[in-house]
Design a protein around this motif. Structure first.
Motif, PDB file in Angstrom:
ATOM      1  N   GLY A 111       0.622  -1.123  -0.028  1.00 45.56           N
ATOM      2  CA  GLY A 111      -0.074  -0.051  -0.007  1.00 45.56           C
ATOM      3  C   GLY A 111       0.748   1.008  -0.525  1.00 45.56           C
ATOM      4  N   TYR A 128       5.126   7.084  -9.446  1.00 45.39           N
ATOM      5  CA  TYR A 128       3.508   7.802  -9.406  1.00 45.39           C
ATOM      6  C   TYR A 128       3.880   7.581 -10.600  1.00 45.39           C
ATOM      7  CZ  TYR A 128       1.880   9.568  -5.290  1.00 45.39           C
ATOM      8  OH  TYR A 128       1.679   9.210  -3.530  1.00 45.39           O
ATOM      9  N   GLN A 161      -9.394  10.179  -4.014  1.00 43.68           N
ATOM     10  CA  GLN A 161      -9.522  11.551  -3.875  1.00 43.68           C
ATOM     11  C   GLN A 161      -9.869  12.680  -4.628  1.00 43.68           C
ATOM     12  OE1 GLN A 161      -7.256  12.557  -1.761  1.00 43.68           O
ATOM     13  NE2 GLN A 161      -5.152  11.627  -2.116  1.00 43.68           N
ATOM     14  N   HIS A 203      -3.843  19.047  -8.537  1.00 46.77           N
ATOM     15  CA  HIS A 203      -3.477  19.033  -7.364  1.00 46.77           C
ATOM     16  C   HIS A 203      -3.618  20.525  -7.611  1.00 46.77           C
ATOM     17  CE1 HIS A 203      -1.102  21.050  -3.803  1.00 46.77           C
ATOM     18  NE2 HIS A 203      -0.236  21.311  -4.163  1.00 46.77           N
ATOM     19  N   TYR A 254       2.787  17.771  -3.837  1.00 41.76           N
ATOM     20  CA  TYR A 254       3.611  16.480  -3.446  1.00 41.76           C
ATOM     21  C   TYR A 254       3.707  15.383  -3.123  1.00 41.76           C
ATOM     22  CZ  TYR A 254       4.918  21.504  -1.541  1.00 41.76           C
ATOM     23  OH  TYR A 254       4.958  23.421  -1.357  1.00 41.76           O
ATOM     24  N   LEU A 255       4.425  14.012  -3.409  1.00 41.93           N
ATOM     25  CA  LEU A 255       4.629  12.749  -4.139  1.00 41.93           C
ATOM     26  C   LEU A 255       4.891  12.299  -2.058  1.00 41.93           C
ATOM     27  CD1 LEU A 255       6.397  12.682  -7.299  1.00 41.93           C
ATOM     28  CD2 LEU A 255       4.038  12.915  -7.083  1.00 41.93           C
ATOM     29  N   THR A 256       3.940  11.544  -1.664  1.00 35.70           N
ATOM     30  CA  THR A 256       4.235  10.817  -0.835  1.00 35.70           C
ATOM     31  C   THR A 256       3.769   9.558  -0.840  1.00 35.70           C
ATOM     32  OG1 THR A 256       1.806  10.615  -0.333  1.00 35.70           O
ATOM     33  CG2 THR A 256       2.449  12.296   0.683  1.00 35.70           C
ATOM     34  N   ALA A 257       5.210   8.620   0.091  1.00 36.52           N
ATOM     35  CA  ALA A 257       4.773   6.757   0.091  1.00 36.52           C
ATOM     36  C   ALA A 257       3.700   6.297  -0.433  1.00 36.52           C
ATOM     37  CB  ALA A 257       5.481   6.624   1.728  1.00 36.52           C
ATOM     38  N   CYS A 258       2.115   6.755   0.742  1.00 39.73           N
ATOM     39  CA  CYS A 258       1.045   6.760   0.312  1.00 39.73           C
ATOM     40  C   CYS A 258       0.274   7.713  -0.584  1.00 39.73           C
ATOM     41  CB  CYS A 258       0.028   6.158   1.848  1.00 39.73           C
ATOM     42  SG  CYS A 258      -1.592   5.463   1.401  1.00 39.73           S
ATOM     43  N   PRO A 259      -0.710   6.916  -1.582  1.00 33.87           N
ATOM     44  CA  PRO A 259      -1.267   8.132  -2.422  1.00 33.87           C
ATOM     45  C   PRO A 259      -2.788   8.225  -1.342  1.00 33.87           C
ATOM     46  CG  PRO A 259      -1.523   5.833  -3.281  1.00 33.87           C
ATOM     47  CD  PRO A 259      -0.748   5.670  -2.009  1.00 33.87           C
ATOM     48  N   THR A 260      -2.629   7.913  -0.710  1.00 32.60           N
ATOM     49  CA  THR A 260      -4.124   9.074   0.380  1.00 32.60           C
ATOM     50  C   THR A 260      -3.195  10.001   0.907  1.00 32.60           C
ATOM     51  OG1 THR A 260      -3.057   7.241   1.898  1.00 32.60           O
ATOM     52  CG2 THR A 260      -4.737   6.854   0.634  1.00 32.60           C
ATOM     53  N   ASN A 261      -2.409  10.468   1.224  1.00 36.07           N
ATOM     54  CA  ASN A 261      -1.780  11.544   1.227  1.00 36.07           C
ATOM     55  C   ASN A 261      -1.171  12.531   0.344  1.00 36.07           C
ATOM     56  OD1 ASN A 261      -1.724  10.962   4.259  1.00 36.07           O
ATOM     57  ND2 ASN A 261      -0.419   9.640   3.680  1.00 36.07           N
ATOM     58  N   VAL A 262      -1.533  12.465  -0.952  1.00 31.72           N
ATOM     59  CA  VAL A 262      -0.419  13.034  -2.065  1.00 31.72           C
ATOM     60  C   VAL A 262      -1.370  13.926  -2.629  1.00 31.72           C
ATOM     61  CG1 VAL A 262      -1.548  11.551  -4.210  1.00 31.72           C
ATOM     62  CG2 VAL A 262       0.510  12.516  -4.195  1.00 31.72           C
ATOM     63  N   GLY A 263      -0.642  15.284  -2.721  1.00 37.57           N
ATOM     64  CA  GLY A 263      -1.405  16.615  -3.746  1.00 37.57           C
ATOM     65  C   GLY A 263      -0.484  17.202  -2.300  1.00 37.57           C
ATOM     66  N   THR A 264      -1.380  17.377  -1.059  1.00 34.66           N
ATOM     67  CA  THR A 264      -1.450  18.518  -0.704  1.00 34.66           C
ATOM     68  C   THR A 264      -0.590  18.228   0.730  1.00 34.66           C
ATOM     69  OG1 THR A 264      -3.325  18.036   1.094  1.00 34.66           O
ATOM     70  CG2 THR A 264      -3.639  20.161  -1.453  1.00 34.66           C
ATOM     71  N   GLN A 311      -9.763  13.874   4.786  1.00 33.53           N
ATOM     72  CA  GLN A 311      -9.259  12.340   4.707  1.00 33.53           C
ATOM     73  C   GLN A 311      -9.069  12.844   3.001  1.00 33.53           C
ATOM     74  OE1 GLN A 311     -12.536   9.516   4.684  1.00 33.53           O
ATOM     75  NE2 GLN A 311     -10.873   8.343   5.375  1.00 33.53           N
ATOM     76  N   ILE A 312      -9.821  14.124   2.575  1.00 35.38           N
ATOM     77  CA  ILE A 312      -9.474  14.162   0.700  1.00 35.38           C
ATOM     78  C   ILE A 312      -7.827  14.635   0.730  1.00 35.38           C
ATOM     79  CG2 ILE A 312     -10.086  15.414  -1.634  1.00 35.38           C
ATOM     80  CD1 ILE A 312     -12.300  13.941  -0.539  1.00 35.38           C
ATOM     81  N   THR A 313      -6.995  14.560  -0.271  1.00 37.38           N
ATOM     82  CA  THR A 313      -6.004  15.898   0.054  1.00 37.38           C
ATOM     83  C   THR A 313      -5.454  15.910  -1.044  1.00 37.38           C
ATOM     84  OG1 THR A 313      -4.316  12.943  -0.168  1.00 37.38           O
ATOM     85  CG2 THR A 313      -4.629  14.475   1.944  1.00 37.38           C
ATOM     86  N   LEU A 314      -6.102  15.632  -2.262  1.00 38.39           N
ATOM     87  CA  LEU A 314      -5.318  15.902  -3.709  1.00 38.39           C
ATOM     88  C   LEU A 314      -7.001  16.711  -4.410  1.00 38.39           C
ATOM     89  CD1 LEU A 314      -2.969  15.777  -6.571  1.00 38.39           C
ATOM     90  CD2 LEU A 314      -4.516  13.186  -7.027  1.00 38.39           C
TER      91      LEU A 314
END
Lengths: 173, 359
Positions: free
Chosen positions: A93, A101, A116, A121, B164-174, B227-230
């Motif tokens: 995950g 990406y 999302q 973005h 902003y790229l994050t390890a988990c896609p649930t955090n990507v974006g902001t 929950q939404i970041t993108l």
């Protein structure tokens, strides 16, 4: 929170049972949860406490089985930078590196659409990314002007431009 | 060490100070996930990568822009005892995951403990700002300033489309997680809580217990977060959360009013009993502690209990946790001993005046 049975390990399994309207909540560690098998008749819960990554990988696997392309080739798709396969991503995950990406963008977008609010973005942009871009553009322009000045033998102007370029380059470091 | 000294030394600004709407909102927290360009995420990082990331962050934490934002200290997890790491977790300064990262984890902590930066957790950087009361905008401004300051010397992994790229896609974006910790005893007592919580989850927000993901709520404490970041800007995310939080506050106030009008004696009895138990009990487990503290705090907010500071809930919900207790009594305690010592600490604290503790 500690496990309410052994009081030693953190409680990671939280179960609320309702039997004949009587509600009982259990907060146990993984070990005690397994030992207390009779409390948790659901084998899914016993073997693998529910967690977010598993939910996510569940979603991702659903994705791979619904596609038209053969599952195996898609699952073996690999990020050229860190070597992570899409299959590995669905299991843990989490991505391996920022380049994942782009490497997996076609597989990622249906997922992003679901979890999302869109694919683009719209928030904060790194300040220095903007600054660096501006600086690079300014330097480019100055160098062009310098070439022109030299070609037109405007040496005083050229010297000024050279100094300005040097100053900006030093500032950037 | 006297209890007053221990309290003074241990509590962070978010536990000590008050803020807007803090009869219901205990804290506002902003967390930004950031990663460094050119490095694998911590999931795949080798020892060398993780070490390099740590060193880059250590240097960034000392840059001039950071100096202008306060006094920061860089602390490696391996230089902290497991007990001290656990105390940081109990004070909400780091996550339980970071406490496990003995080898590569680090914390950059501002002296008032409002800002804490986790290094090599799920992402390279997790910038956190935590403030008392409902002050999301202020927390976001501060987190964003810290973000800008670190960026003077760090280059983030950023993607023109995904942010902003994050390890988990649930955090990507902001990379933003805005969360508000709320005390909702009125809604719990009047039975409105379940309906409210399911409504909240339908507008894209998450509700968790105070121990984070997957935990049940104790002491009527709930964390509400985006929950939404993108696809939404930080300002939109915060405005959305704020409007829901305002509605929850209103409903909680109505529920409290209703209880006072219709069930006053039952309510007075309940909070007074809980106060009596906290003041005299000889054994208290952590769950009961939170439940009784919730009652007492409600009693204080409604004027039923007087002469006890409202800050007692925030203060004691942290100080009665296992690591804090063991730190105070300066030795390892079995769960049974902890229950005895916890009751003792609560009794002692309730007999102290606030001026003794907060000067």
């Amino acid at each position: 929170m500690l496990c309410e049975r052994c009081h030693e390990r953190p409680a990671t399994v939280h179960v609320t049972k309702i039997i004949n309207g009587v509600q009982t909540a259990y907060h146990l560690c993984e070990v005690c949860a397994k030992e207390q098998g009779e409390v948790f008749p659901n084998p899914f819960l016993m073997g693998s406490p529910f967690d977010f990554n598993k939910l996510l990988s569940g979603l991702l696997n659903m994705e791979s089985s619904s596609g038209f392309a053969p599952v195996t080739t898609q699952a073996q798709q690999r990020c050229g930078t860190c070597g992570m396969t899409y299959n590995q991503f669905t299991q843990i995950g989490r991505f391996g590196c920022p380049d994942c990406y782009d490497a997996f963008s076609s597989r990622l977008e249906p997922l992003l659409r679901r979890i999302q609010n869109g694919l683009r973005h719209t928030g904060k942009v790194p300040g220095s990314a903007g600054e660096r871009q501006q600086l690079a553009r300014r330097l480019e322009q100055l160098r062009r002007e310098l070439q022109q000045a030299v070609a037109q033998e405007q040496f005083e102007r050229a010297a000024q431009l050279r100094d300005e370029i040097r100053k900006l380059e030093q500032g950037a470091q | 060490m006297s209890l007053a000294d221990f309290v003074k030394r241990t509590i962070s600004k978010w536990m000590r100070e008050t803020g807007p709407e803090d009869d219901i909102v205990l804290t506002s927290r902003i967390r930004l996930a950031r990663n460094l360009k050119g490095f694998p995420f911590p999931t795949l990082a080798t020892d060398a990568h993780a070490g390099e990331v740590m060193e880059l962050v250590r240097q960034a934490a000392e840059n001039d822009a950071m100096k202008r934002l306060g006094k920061f200290e860089f602390i490696r997890c391996r230089d902290l005892s497991p007990l001290d790491r656990q105390m940081f977790v109990e004070k909400h300064l780091i996550s339980p995951d970071l406490a496990q990262q003995e080898k590569h984890g680090a914390i950059v902590l501002r002296d008032d403990e409002v800002v804490s930066i986790m290094v090599n957790e799920e992402d390279h950087l997790r910038i956190q700002c935590i403030l008392p009361g409902l002050r999301l905008q202020e927390a976001w401004n501060l987190a964003s300033q810290v973000d800008d300051a670190l960026e003077q010397t760090l280059t983030y992994a950023y993607h023109d489309q995904y942010g902003y790229l994050t390890a988990c896609p649930t955090n990507v974006g902001t990379g933003i997680r805005a969360s508000v910790m709320m005390h909702l005893p009125g809604l719990a007592l009047t039975g409105g809580i379940q309906r409210l919580l399911s409504a909240v989850s339908q507008v894209g927000l998450a509700v968790r217990g105070i121990y984070g993901e997957g935990s049940e709520s104790f002491g009527n404490l709930y964390q509400v977060s985006n929950q939404i970041t993108l696809g939404e800007s930080e300002e939109e995310i915060i405005a959305n959360l704020m409007s829901v939080v305002q509605q929850i506050i209103e409903q909680e106030r109505n529920a409290r009013k209703l209880l006072m009008e219709r069930n006053r004696i039952q309510l007075e009895d309940r909070v007074s009993r809980s106060f009596g138990i906290l003041a005299y009990a000889r054994k208290m487990d952590s769950k009961e502690t939170l439940e009784r503290l919730s009652d007492v705090r409600l009693g204080i907010d409604l004027g039923i209990i007087q002469g006890v500071s409202a800050g007692i809930l925030k203060e004691l919900m942290v100080l009665t946790q296992p690591a804090c207790l063991q730190k105070y009594y300066n030795r390892e305690l079995s769960p049974n001993e902890r229950d005895v010592r916890r009751a003792q600490l609560i009794r002692d604290r309730l007999r102290m005046s606030d001026t003794e503790v907060h000067g």
